[in-house]
Structures are given as structure tokens and as C-alpha cells.
Design an enzyme around this catalytic site. Structure first.
Site, PDB file in Angstrom:
ATOM      1  CB  CYS A  65       6.027  -2.162   1.381  1.00 54.05           C
ATOM      2  SG  CYS A  65       6.980  -1.180   0.206  1.00 54.05           S
ATOM      3  CG  ASP A  76      -0.157  -0.071   2.522  1.00 49.05           C
ATOM      4  OD1 ASP A  76       1.069  -0.325   2.473  1.00 49.05           O
ATOM      5  OD2 ASP A  76      -0.778   0.123   3.584  1.00 49.05           O
ATOM      6  CG  HIS A 105       6.402  -5.231  -1.961  1.00 50.30           C
ATOM      7  ND1 HIS A 105       5.577  -4.395  -1.250  1.00 50.30           N
ATOM      8  CD2 HIS A 105       6.325  -6.449  -1.359  1.00 50.30           C
ATOM      9  CE1 HIS A 105       5.014  -5.071  -0.267  1.00 50.30           C
ATOM     10  NE2 HIS A 105       5.456  -6.317  -0.306  1.00 50.30           N
TER      11      HIS A 105
END
Length: 566
Positions: A224, A221, A329
Site C-alpha cells: 500500500c 495487498d 494501511h
């Protein structure tokens, strides 16, 4: 001073290195150049800049982060990416470092493909020499990868003499992570899903097999990185907002150091990073390493960290481990065999994992106590069943013993009567004995305990105290029977005349004396407290009536004189 017009942008296939330098002086002073950036960013130098080697005028693209560690050169040299300043030049502002720059070690990847090592530029003008120090390094945007620099998108044209154009100024003044989202999305779309999944599976398996680490998936979101750090420090990724707030506050308190690594306005940068959906980069990693005083290790498809950020003070605390996936990520890498939650929060006398061990001990103790109580309860149940079984056995034995005693008494009575006893009297005695036996069996079935306690031969003390023998069934019936109105003073129950001595009751007086003695005794001695009075009276009256009729017939036979034959 004459300002020449802007130079038209060259075509895309033109080589800027072959263009002759335009005449005229450079601008007198550039805008403030930010220091060597680790969070990604442009050069930040305001006016047109000249590369002494290539002679190209214009802003240089960003460069990769410098390696950490001792650099070659004489003492006092800035860094190996800074060129010597000519004599008489005016040096720009130099960043003041309070701690090691947040960058990777010599072994880590310094930049992406095509990135060149940055260098300070020296511009020579008519009025003097102005040097702008601080071609900043980009290490990715809000979610830029560790050690990967991102080039700033530039305008089609190159800056001309007399300062950067408004278009150039607009593009070059962007924040450090301006190309994060478009570039990341383009890279993800270009990847093969099957290849990415296979690579992720190999990475996770390699970490688990070789290091024993487990990758915990974080929510994608935008937070991370902060979620991964929150999972390492607090044990809960939902506390990422607290980690982000503390990190931004730490950056603001140390703005004099960290602002040298950001090309945009530092306050604007901090305000943007305070948003929960804005990703973090190396600046935030270095800040959190110093804030929690724990090293931050970054793993990217390797069992060894590709980058490590150290705090100001060295200690033996477990590092914060994060994994970097698909260049966009972060996930949390945890060691299940060593607790690290709470380390770095400044808690005095805190021992990682001590709370879990204490909870486990309490749980084991509670479980053992519960098991012991359960076993004790089961033992009590078994003991109760055993006692009930013993009582039932005792009652059965007492009942059988009493019935056997009744049979023995009847047998003895038969032997005493002998063969001369009339059959009718024997039948009457047998019927009375059977009735008494049936009544006793019914009584023992209703109240075995009271029967066994009063009438059982297991209690000889009561009989010895009273000085009587256990009554036989015939005696009990005889005592309960009212005296016959036709019996004068002496009568026989079973036989007439000469058999009085063999009868259990010779006369009425001993029976009356025994009856008076029994009436003085407690009914519980014979187990009569549970009997129904109506049934007892009905049984006694029936037997008495039958015996009375028999006695009347006998008396009539004895009283009638024989007829006179004369």
C-alpha cells in the site's frame, strides 16, 4: 575468567528493579550494535547490559525515535538519549549520518504508549568498561505507523551475566517488523467497526473541506505504501513494483547510512523488502523522499501532517502525501487542483499538467472543427431543400401559367367564332381543347421542367426567333391531323362556305407550310421528347377519325343536288 551459571527467570510478578546485581564481570565485548533505528527494531546489543540508573542487567526494550532538530547539550554530544561515557571507557561504533535522520519533527508523536526514550548502556567489568552505542528505535513493522514504535517480544527471563541466552538471542535477533502482523490483526479485531467507519468518514471529509484533498483508496495487498507513492509520482498505483525496486536499489547504494537504522542484517532486510507483499516503513519513506527529492507528508486522522520526511535538497516541489489508516494501511492523498504526476523523475523542462492542458486544447479544437463541419453540412442540406422547393414552385407557376394561357386562347377563339358558329363544330373544338388540355396536364405532370423550358410563355425568345405564335390547342391538333382525302383544295374545318375567313385554318396550304416548319423544329421545343409515341398517335388518330367522319357527312350534304320536283 569464571563464567557463572545463568540466573533463573523471575516470576512474572517479580520486580526486576529490586533484584540485586549478580556478581561477576560483563562479557568483554558485545556484538555490533545497530544505530538509532527508524524502521523499527530491537536494541541489537549482544551481551548483557547494565542500566546505570536502575542497576538492572539485561537488554532494554526499544525506544521511540528521537525528535528531529537541534538537541540540548554541548557541541559534539551524540544525542540526548546517549549518556556520558565514563573515563577510560571504550566507545562502540558511531553511525555516520549523511543526511537528517528519517524521523518526525518535534511536534509529531514520538512513540506509542508506554515507550521510553532509549539510552546507551554502560557495563562495568573487571577487565574494563565496554559501551555499546545504539539502542535502536522501532517505528513499526512492515506496515508500522509513522512515529509509533513497537516493543519487541521478549523471553520470560532476563539476560544473565555472561551474555544473552540462546532463547534471548533468538528472540532479540529478529527483524525490525517481526510483530507487525499479529499486533495489527489484534488491533483491528479490537476496534469497533462502526467507530472506525465514522472516523474514516470524518477524516476524509475534514481533508476535503479544509485542504481540498481527496483520499484515493489503494489496494490492501502489502504494497500500500509503494502504491500510494506510485500514484503520486507516476499517476498509476500499479507501478508500485517499479517504485519498490528503485527504493531498494537506493537503500543498497546508501547502505553505509541506512544500515545504522536496521538491527538485523541489512542485506537480509533488503531482500525481504523486495517482496511485493512486504510493507514499507519510515526507512523506505526517507529513502523515497531523497530519491524523488520531494517531501513525504503523512496524515493520520488530522488535517495537518503528523510526520514529514525531507530530502537532501530543499525545493518548491509539491510533496508526496499519504494517509495512514487503522495503524496498518496507507492511501494516497491527492490535490485535484494541482498536478504532481511526474515531479521528481528528473525529466528536463517538465511542467506538471502541461500534457493534460495540451490534450484538452486539442480535444476542444477537434470538437470545434467537427461542430463547424456539421453546421456546414446542415447548411448545405437546407440550401438543397430550398433550391428544390424553389424549383417545385417555379414548375407549379409555369404549369398554372400555361394552363391559363390555354384558357385565354380558347376564350379568344370562341369570341372570334361568334354566335353563328354551329354547335357541333363548337362541341368538336371544345372536345379537342379538353383533350389537348388533359394531354398537356399529363405531359406537364410527367416532365414539368422540359415543358416549362419549351412551351411556357416564360420563354418568348424561342417564339420570337422562330417567328411564330404559341400554338393554340386547336392548331396543334389540326397540324397533327392528316389532310382529309375528300377535301379538294380548299376546305373549312369548323364551318362551311361563308365562314372560311373566320376559321383558324383557311386552307390546307398554310397548314402544310406550318406543318413543314414545325417538322423542321426540334421536338424538345414542344416538350414532346418525354411523350409516349403510341399515346400521341392514338389520340391524334381518334380525333382525326372523328373529324374525318364529320367532314364526310358535310361533303355528302353539299354534293347531293336537291330532288327535282317537276
Amino acid at each position: 575468567m569464571t563464567i557463572l551459571p545463568k540466573k533463573k527467570p523471575p516470576p512474572p510478578d517479580a520486580d526486576p528493579a529490586n533484584e540485586p546485581p549478580p556478581p561477576g564481570p560483563l562479557p568483554p565485548a558485545p556484538r555490533r550494535g545497530a544505530g538509532v533505528g527508524v524502521g523499527g527494531g530491537g536494541t541489537g546489543v549482544g551481551g548483557g547490559e547494565r542500566d546505570r540508573d536502575s542497576g538492572v542487567v539485561g537488554a532494554r526494550p526499544r525506544a521511540s525515535p528521537p525528535p528531529q532538530g537541534p538537541l540540548p547539550g554541548p557541541p559534539g554530544a551524540l544525542h540526548r538519549w546517549a549518556l556520558a561515557v565514563p573515563p577510560g571507557a571504550v566507545a562502540g561504533p558511531r553511525p555516520q549520518q549523511a543526511s537528517p535522520p528519517p524521523c518526525g519533527g518535534p511536534g509529531g508523536p514520538g512513540g506509542g504508549p508506554g515507550d521510553a526514550l532509549g539510552a546507551t548502556t554502560a557495563g562495568v567489568g573487571a577487565a574494563g568498561v565496554v559501551v555499546g552505542v545504539g539502542g535502536t528505535v522501532g517505528v513499526g513493522g512492515c506496515c508500522s505507523g509513522p512515529g509509533h514504535s513497537k516493543r519487541r517480544r521478549q523471553a520470560p527471563g532476563v539476560g544473565a551475566v555472561g551474555g544473552a541466552s540462546p532463547e534471548r538471542e533468538e528472540v532479540g535477533a529478529g527483524y525490525n517488523s517481526e510483530d507487525e502482523y499479529e499486533a495489527a490483526a489484534a488491533r483491528i479485531e479490537a476496534m469497533d467497526p462502526a467507530t472506525v467507519e465514522q472516523q474514516e468518514h470524518w477524516f476524509e471529509k475534514a481533508l476535503r473541506d479544509k485542504k481540498g484533498f481527496i483520499i484515493k483508496q489503494m489496494k490492501e495487498d502489502g504494497a500500500c505504501l509503494f502504491r500510494a507513492v506510485a500514484d503520486q509520482v507516476y499517476g498509476d498505483q500499479d507501478m508500485h513494483e517499479v517504485v519498490r525496486k528503485h527504493c531498494m536499489d537506493y537503500l543498497m547504494k546508501n547502505a553505509d547510512y541506512f544500515s545504522n537504522y536496521v538491527t538485523e542484517d541489512f542485506t537480509t532486510y533488503i531482500n525481504r523488502k523486495r517482496k511485493n507483499n512486504c510493507h514499507g516503513n519510515h526507512i523506505e519513506m526517507q529513502a523515497m523522499a531523497e530519491m524523488y527529492n520531494r517531501p513525504v507528508e503523512v496524515y493520520q486522522y488530522s488535517t495537518e501532517p503528523i510526520n514529514t520526511f525531507h530530502g537532501i535538497h530543499q525545493n518548491e516541489d509539491e510533496p508526496i502525501r499519504v494517509s495512514y489508516h487503522r495503524n496498518i494501511h496507507y492511501n494516497s492523498v491527492v490535490n485535484p487542483n494541482k498536478a504532481t504526476i511526474g515531479v521528481g523523475l528528473g525529466l528536463p523542462s517538465f511542467k506538471p499538467g502541461f500534457a493534460e492542458q495540451s490534450l484538452m486544447k486539442n480535444a476542444i479544437k477537434t470538437s470545434e472543427e467537427s461542430w463547424i463541419e456539421q453546421q456546414m453540412l446542415e447548411d448545405k442540406k437546407r440550401a438543397t431543400d430550398w433550391e428544390a422547393t424553389n424549383e417545385a414552385i417555379e414548375e407549379q407557376v409555369a404549369r398554372e401559367s400555361y394552363l391559363q394561357w390555354l384558357r385565354d386562347q380558347e376564350k379568344q377563339a370562341r369570341q372570334v367564332r361568334g354566335p353563328s358558329q354551329p354547335r357541333k363544330a363548337s362541341a368538336t373544338c371544345s372536345s379537342a381543347t379538353a383533350a389537348a388540355s388533359s394531354g398537356l396536364e399529363e405531359w406537364t405532370s410527367r416532365s414539368p421542367r422540359q415543358r416549362s423550358s419549351a412551351s411556357s410563355p416564360e420563354h418568348p425568345e424561342l417564339h420570337a426567333e422562330l417567328g411564330i405564335k404559341p400554338p393554340s390547342p386547336g392548331t396543334v391538333l389540326a397540324l397533327a391531323k392528316p389532310p382529309s382525302p375528300c377535301a379538294p383544295g380548299t376546305s373549312s374545318q369548323f364551318s362551311a362556305g361563308g365562314d372560311r375567313a373566320t376559321s383558324p385554318l383557311v386552307s390546307l396550304y398554310p397548314a402544310l407550310e406550318c406543318r413543314a416548319l414545325i417538322q423542321q423544329m426540334s421536338p424538345s421545343a414542344f416538350g414532346l421528347n418525354d411523350w409516349d409515341d403510341d399515346e400521341i398517335l392514338a389520340s391524334v388518330l381518334a380525333v382525326s377519325q372523328q373529324e374525318y367522319l364529320d367532314s364526310m357527312k358535310k361533303n355528302k350534304v353539299h354534293r347531293e343536288p336537291p330532288p327535282d320536283k317537276s
